[in-house]
Scaffold this motif. Structure first.
Motif, PDB file in Angstrom:
ATOM      1  N   THR A 131      66.094 -60.739 121.721  1.00 29.21           N
ATOM      2  CA  THR A 131      66.772 -61.050 120.455  1.00 29.21           C
ATOM      3  C   THR A 131      65.809 -61.619 119.415  1.00 29.21           C
ATOM      4  O   THR A 131      66.120 -61.642 118.230  1.00 29.21           O
ATOM      5  N   ASP A 132      64.653 -62.086 119.876  1.00 26.69           N
ATOM      6  CA  ASP A 132      63.678 -62.633 118.927  1.00 26.69           C
ATOM      7  C   ASP A 132      62.282 -62.547 119.552  1.00 26.69           C
ATOM      8  O   ASP A 132      62.138 -62.599 120.774  1.00 26.69           O
ATOM      9  N   GLY A 133      61.260 -62.418 118.723  1.00 29.20           N
ATOM     10  CA  GLY A 133      59.890 -62.381 119.229  1.00 29.20           C
ATOM     11  C   GLY A 133      59.585 -61.075 119.924  1.00 29.20           C
ATOM     12  O   GLY A 133      60.035 -60.017 119.503  1.00 29.20           O
ATOM     13  N   ARG A 134      58.880 -61.171 121.017  1.00 23.66           N
ATOM     14  CA  ARG A 134      58.465 -59.958 121.733  1.00 23.66           C
ATOM     15  C   ARG A 134      58.593 -60.167 123.228  1.00 23.66           C
ATOM     16  O   ARG A 134      58.743 -61.302 123.708  1.00 23.66           O
ATOM     17  N   ALA A 135      58.527 -59.041 123.945  1.00 26.99           N
ATOM     18  CA  ALA A 135      58.543 -59.118 125.408  1.00 26.99           C
ATOM     19  C   ALA A 135      57.113 -59.337 125.902  1.00 26.99           C
ATOM     20  O   ALA A 135      56.148 -59.141 125.155  1.00 26.99           O
ATOM     21  N   LEU A 136      56.991 -59.743 127.142  1.00 25.80           N
ATOM     22  CA  LEU A 136      55.660 -59.858 127.743  1.00 25.80           C
ATOM     23  C   LEU A 136      55.130 -58.465 128.033  1.00 25.80           C
ATOM     24  O   LEU A 136      55.892 -57.576 128.443  1.00 25.80           O
ATOM     25  N   THR A 137      53.850 -58.294 127.807  1.00 25.98           N
ATOM     26  CA  THR A 137      53.222 -56.998 128.084  1.00 25.98           C
ATOM     27  C   THR A 137      52.116 -57.194 129.109  1.00 25.98           C
ATOM     28  O   THR A 137      51.850 -58.333 129.548  1.00 25.98           O
ATOM     29  N   ALA A 138      51.484 -56.091 129.457  1.00 25.77           N
ATOM     30  CA  ALA A 138      50.409 -56.172 130.446  1.00 25.77           C
ATOM     31  C   ALA A 138      49.310 -57.127 129.985  1.00 25.77           C
ATOM     32  O   ALA A 138      48.657 -57.799 130.803  1.00 25.77           O
ATOM     33  N   ASP A 139      49.116 -57.241 128.667  1.00 22.17           N
ATOM     34  CA  ASP A 139      48.074 -58.127 128.142  1.00 22.17           C
ATOM     35  C   ASP A 139      48.398 -59.598 128.360  1.00 22.17           C
ATOM     36  O   ASP A 139      47.531 -60.467 128.209  1.00 22.17           O
ATOM     37  N   ASP A 140      49.656 -59.910 128.667  1.00 25.79           N
ATOM     38  CA  ASP A 140      50.047 -61.309 128.854  1.00 25.79           C
ATOM     39  C   ASP A 140      49.735 -61.819 130.258  1.00 25.79           C
ATOM     40  O   ASP A 140      49.925 -63.006 130.535  1.00 25.79           O
ATOM     41  N   ALA A 141      49.322 -60.911 131.145  1.00 24.98           N
ATOM     42  CA  ALA A 141      48.977 -61.364 132.497  1.00 24.98           C
ATOM     43  C   ALA A 141      47.893 -62.432 132.403  1.00 24.98           C
ATOM     44  O   ALA A 141      46.914 -62.289 131.667  1.00 24.98           O
ATOM     45  N   GLY A 142      48.083 -63.520 133.127  1.00 19.56           N
ATOM     46  CA  GLY A 142      47.110 -64.602 133.140  1.00 19.56           C
ATOM     47  C   GLY A 142      47.220 -65.542 131.962  1.00 19.56           C
ATOM     48  O   GLY A 142      46.480 -66.534 131.880  1.00 19.56           O
ATOM     49  N   THR A 143      48.135 -65.277 131.043  1.00 21.74           N
ATOM     50  CA  THR A 143      48.292 -66.166 129.876  1.00 21.74           C
ATOM     51  C   THR A 143      49.477 -67.096 130.077  1.00 21.74           C
ATOM     52  O   THR A 143      50.357 -66.843 130.898  1.00 21.74           O
ATOM     53  N   ASP A 144      49.483 -68.159 129.299  1.00 23.66           N
ATOM     54  CA  ASP A 144      50.580 -69.129 129.392  1.00 23.66           C
ATOM     55  C   ASP A 144      51.627 -68.814 128.322  1.00 23.66           C
ATOM     56  O   ASP A 144      52.019 -69.683 127.530  1.00 23.66           O
ATOM     57  N   ASN A 145      52.042 -67.586 128.297  1.00 27.68           N
ATOM     58  CA  ASN A 145      53.111 -67.161 127.385  1.00 27.68           C
ATOM     59  C   ASN A 145      54.414 -67.028 128.171  1.00 27.68           C
ATOM     60  O   ASN A 145      54.404 -66.637 129.345  1.00 27.68           O
ATOM     61  N   ALA A 146      55.522 -67.343 127.507  1.00 29.65           N
ATOM     62  CA  ALA A 146      56.818 -67.320 128.211  1.00 29.65           C
ATOM     63  C   ALA A 146      57.905 -66.731 127.322  1.00 29.65           C
ATOM     64  O   ALA A 146      57.825 -66.770 126.098  1.00 29.65           O
ATOM     65  N   ILE A 147      58.880 -66.191 128.002  1.00 30.96           N
ATOM     66  CA  ILE A 147      60.114 -65.742 127.327  1.00 30.96           C
ATOM     67  C   ILE A 147      61.226 -66.668 127.786  1.00 30.96           C
ATOM     68  O   ILE A 147      61.288 -67.027 128.968  1.00 30.96           O
ATOM     69  N   LEU A 148      62.100 -67.049 126.867  1.00 30.34           N
ATOM     70  CA  LEU A 148      63.183 -67.964 127.221  1.00 30.34           C
ATOM     71  C   LEU A 148      64.533 -67.256 127.124  1.00 30.34           C
ATOM     72  O   LEU A 148      64.735 -66.390 126.266  1.00 30.34           O
ATOM     73  N   ASP A 149      65.439 -67.676 128.013  1.00 32.10           N
ATOM     74  CA  ASP A 149      66.831 -67.253 127.882  1.00 32.10           C
ATOM     75  C   ASP A 149      67.407 -67.945 126.646  1.00 32.10           C
ATOM     76  O   ASP A 149      67.109 -69.122 126.376  1.00 32.10           O
ATOM     77  N   SER A 150      68.221 -67.236 125.890  1.00 28.52           N
ATOM     78  CA  SER A 150      68.699 -67.785 124.614  1.00 28.52           C
ATOM     79  C   SER A 150      69.497 -69.066 124.805  1.00 28.52           C
ATOM     80  O   SER A 150      69.380 -70.000 124.003  1.00 28.52           O
ATOM     81  N   ASP A 151      70.319 -69.119 125.857  1.00 26.56           N
ATOM     82  CA  ASP A 151      71.098 -70.340 126.093  1.00 26.56           C
ATOM     83  C   ASP A 151      70.162 -71.521 126.363  1.00 26.56           C
ATOM     84  O   ASP A 151      70.350 -72.622 125.851  1.00 26.56           O
TER      85      ASP A 151
END
Lengths: 222, 499
Positions: free
Chosen positions: B211-231
């Motif tokens: 619903t906002d931002g972007r999904a994790l991609t293969a480039d995100d492996a090893g990074t401290d990026n996260a997707i959150l549930d909207s609730d």
């Protein structure tokens, strides 16, 4: 027209056999008016059923023209009834949910008459019995005499060679009885029909020069 | 003539027509509603399962939970050393955060993914690691007040620190958040799902939409990026671009997702790259579930058998197994529909057919004189049977049309009422993110395994077709029996009945 030779008709009832007609020989000519009288259970209706191709004799032959009704299958008997024989019943036997016009049309259904032709002929038949203005009425909306006129129109619309009437005035008062018999006699005379009437009423029977009496399964001239 | 006679008969004998049509209509309506309820319940079950296992998953591979080792407490434990925390005015503030497999979740070697992929008929297999991040945050009196600071033992994976300046000279206790030696603790937890962002979409992430931002991609492996549930994002006041901690590591929110399942529950609060999840939880090379997609639905049972052979220590469940694990009132509804509903439908249908047949036969008997007269007029048996069958067929069709209308009204009423049915997947917790939630995130964390589903009955043309077909069948049966009865009448017998 009809030639019955040695006709016997028996019915199997519980544990016994009832013989309704015994070795009957009878000739009815084309265009004849015949009245049949006799006591209840004497075999009048059985004789009418055999003449009407509604049943087959146990033995003997029932010739209608060249056809022996005793040897015809159900389909052929049905075709003969549809084209050659008209019936008038004591209880009128009209279909209660159909109008007078539609009741008359039912007699043309087995003859595969087209819709417009069927409607025209039924209307003419009703006119011939004086009921053109009652064509759209249901049987329940007609008097007994009018219902019997519709039944006569139904019997005649297919222009049969024979008209068989089983107590046609049995359910009618005297005045209506005379009207119906006048009508039947008129049609017989005008159309050259063979008219066979079963009746209890001696007044009715006296209208014909030829009267038959059936008693205990045997037929005798009166 | 056929149509005229038929119409006149049906209109002229309204009571019989109505009784047969209403009987048929009730049966047809019941069949429609029962089938719709069955489909609705099935859909609700699928919805509950999808929120946990995702869309497209045919088989899950997990490992049954093992009993804790001797001396190991089954719950979570936070140890703080004497020097841990910061003390101000006799109160020591301690904090610790850890990421670990939730209670009831057992991890196993990630090699199971490649093993599953190698099984014949498997089109896709992905592994995920279901974790729970728990944060202990508390205030205790200074160390001299007692032993609240705990022994400086092995702190496990905890990262807490603390200091004390209390005394033990028998004076009344002081310090702590209440100034009288008391303590206050806050325990928060949220679920974290580690998944391979390079893998094809399968598993829990298929049941959510971005619903906002972007999904994790293969480039995100090893990074401290996260997707959150909207609730979770809403309740934590987090948005794309914000940062938050998991096990003491700062993560950046790159996307927000929301559940697409009917119950609105997501499989996890937070989604991070699998390798990062494994590292932070100390579960290198471990996963908690494998989601398997079959190339053909016909081969699911065979694949299950092969997987059980290839992975003997694991538990293999198909969607059918999982459906049976759905419990609660949804399960009761399913059982009710399967048993009572089906038998009730059959019973009412048979009763309606019998009523139609008996009424038709009774009608033919009552019309002996009528049919006898028609035979005397030269009508063939075939023509009379056709007339009777036609009338029955139309009566059945009227009943079918009424039944369809009644059934649709029934479906509409149920959908307007929208009854809520409770459901849980308690018996398959090991496969899901599971684990007891706590604090303010507890409700969301447990929703993946327990949910209230709004029952919505689907409308399908197929069931309408079946219903109409049944009505026609009922009419044909009644017509066949009635016609058979009419055909047996001999014209002479009908003639005799007249007088």
């Amino acid at each position: 027209m009809y030639q019955l030779t040695g006709v016997t008709k028996s019915y199997s009832q519980t544990k016994r056999t009832v013989t309704a007609l015994k070795d009957v020989d009878l000739t009815i000519a084309d265009g004849e008016l015949v009245m049949i009288q006799g006591p209840t259970g004497g075999g009048k209706s059985t004789l009418l059923q055999l003449l009407g191709a509604l049943d087959r004799p146990t033995s003997g032959s029932v010739m209608l023209g060249d056809a022996d009704l005793a040897k015809q299958d159900d389909r052929k008997l049905g075709e003969l009834r549809a084209s050659e024989i008209g019936f008038v019943f004591q209880g009128f036997n009209l279909i209660p949910t159909l109008t007078a016009q539609e009741n008359v049309e039912t007699a043309l259904e087995p003859l595969k008459v087209s819709g417009p032709e069927r409607i025209r002929r039924a209307r003419e038949a009703l006119e011939s019995v004086g009921l053109a203005d009652r064509a759209t009425h249901l049987p329940s909306e007609l008097s007994g005499g009018q219902q019997q006129r519709v039944a006569i129109a139904r019997a005649l619309v297919k222009e049969p060679r024979v008209l068989l009437a089983d107590e046609p005035t049995g359910n009618l008062d005297e005045q209506t009885r005379d009207e119906i018999m006048d009508l039947l006699e008129g049609l017989w005379r005008d159309r050259g029909l063979t008219l066979i009437v079963v009746t209890h009423d001696s007044e009715v029977a006296r209208r014909s020069p030829r009267r038959l009496r059936i008693k205990n399964g045997t037929v005798a001239e009166r | 003539m056929f149509a005229t006679y038929l119409r006149r008969e049906l209109l002229g004998r309204k009571r019989q027509t109505l009784i047969i049509a209403i009987g048929m209509a009730l049966a047809i309506a019941l069949v429609i509603v029962v089938n719709a309820v069955a489909a609705g319940v099935q859909s609700a079950q699928a919805s509950v399962l999808q929120s946990v296992y995702g869309v497209g998953t045919d088989i899950t591979v997990t490992e049954a939970a093992a009993a804790p080792a001797d001396g190991q407490a089954p719950g979570q434990r936070f140890d703080f050393g004497a020097a841990d925390g910061t003390t101000t005015d006799g109160t020591t503030a301690v904090s610790s955060s850890r990421l670990e497999a939730g209670r009831g979740t057992t991890t196993f070697d990630a090699a199971a993914v490649s093993t599953a992929s190698g099984v014949d008929g498997v089109s896709n297999a992905v592994g995920v690691l279901s974790l729970t991040n728990t944060t202990f945050d508390g205030q205790i009196p200074g160390g001299a007040q007692g032993q609240q600071g705990g022994a400086p033992t092995d702190a496990g994976t905890g990262t807490g620190t603390g200091t004390t300046d209390g005394t033990t000279d028998g004076t009344p206790p002081t310090g702590g958040p209440d100034g009288a030696g008391g303590s206050a603790f806050n325990l928060d937890s949220f679920t974290v799902l580690g998944y391979d962002p390079a893998a094809d979409a399968l598993g829990p992430l298929t049941a959510v939409s971005l619903t906002d931002g972007r999904a994790l991609t293969a480039d995100d492996a090893g990074t401290d990026n996260a997707i959150l549930d909207s609730d979770y994002a809403t309740s934590s006041d987090l948005a794309v671009g914000d940062t938050f901690d998991i096990a003491g590591t700062t993560f950046t929110v790159v996307g927000i997702v929301t559940s697409t399942s009917a119950d609105g529950a997501s499989a996890s609060n937070v989604y991070i790259p699998l390798d990062v999840a494994q590292t932070l939880s100390g579960l290198d090379g471990q996963i908690s579930s494998v989601y398997v997609q079959a190339a053909s639905s016909d081969s699911i049972d065979a694949i299950k058998a092969d997987l059980e052979t290839a992975l003997p220590d694991n538990t293999v469940n198909t969607q059918a197994d999982l459906a049976s694990s759905v419990s609660g009132s949804l399960s009761s509804a399913s059982t009710l529909v399967s048993n009572l509903g089906t038998w009730l439908s059959i019973l009412v249908l048979v009763a309606a057919f019998l009523v139609a047949i008996l009424f038709t036969i009774s009608g033919v008997t009552r019309r002996t004189r009528e049919f006898g007269t028609l035979k005397a007029l030269g009508w063939s048996n075939r023509r009379i049977v056709g007339q009777v069958a036609g009338e029955s067929l139309v009566q059945g069709a009227i009943g079918g049309a009424l039944g369809v209308a009644l059934g649709l009204i029934g479906i509409l009423v149920v959908n307007l009422i929208a009854p809520t049915i409770g459901a849980s997947t308690t018996s398959v917790q090991a496969a899901g993110p599971g684990g007891p939630g706590g604090g303010r995130f507890g409700a969301v964390a447990s929703a993946a395994a327990s949910a209230d589903v709004t029952l919505q009955l689907p409308f399908t043309f197929a069931i309408i077709g079946i219903a109409v077909g049944l009505a026609v069948l009922g009419g044909l049966l009644a017509g066949a029996f009635g016609g058979w009865r009419a055909a047996r009448l001999r014209p002479a017998a009908a003639f005799r009945s007249v007088n």
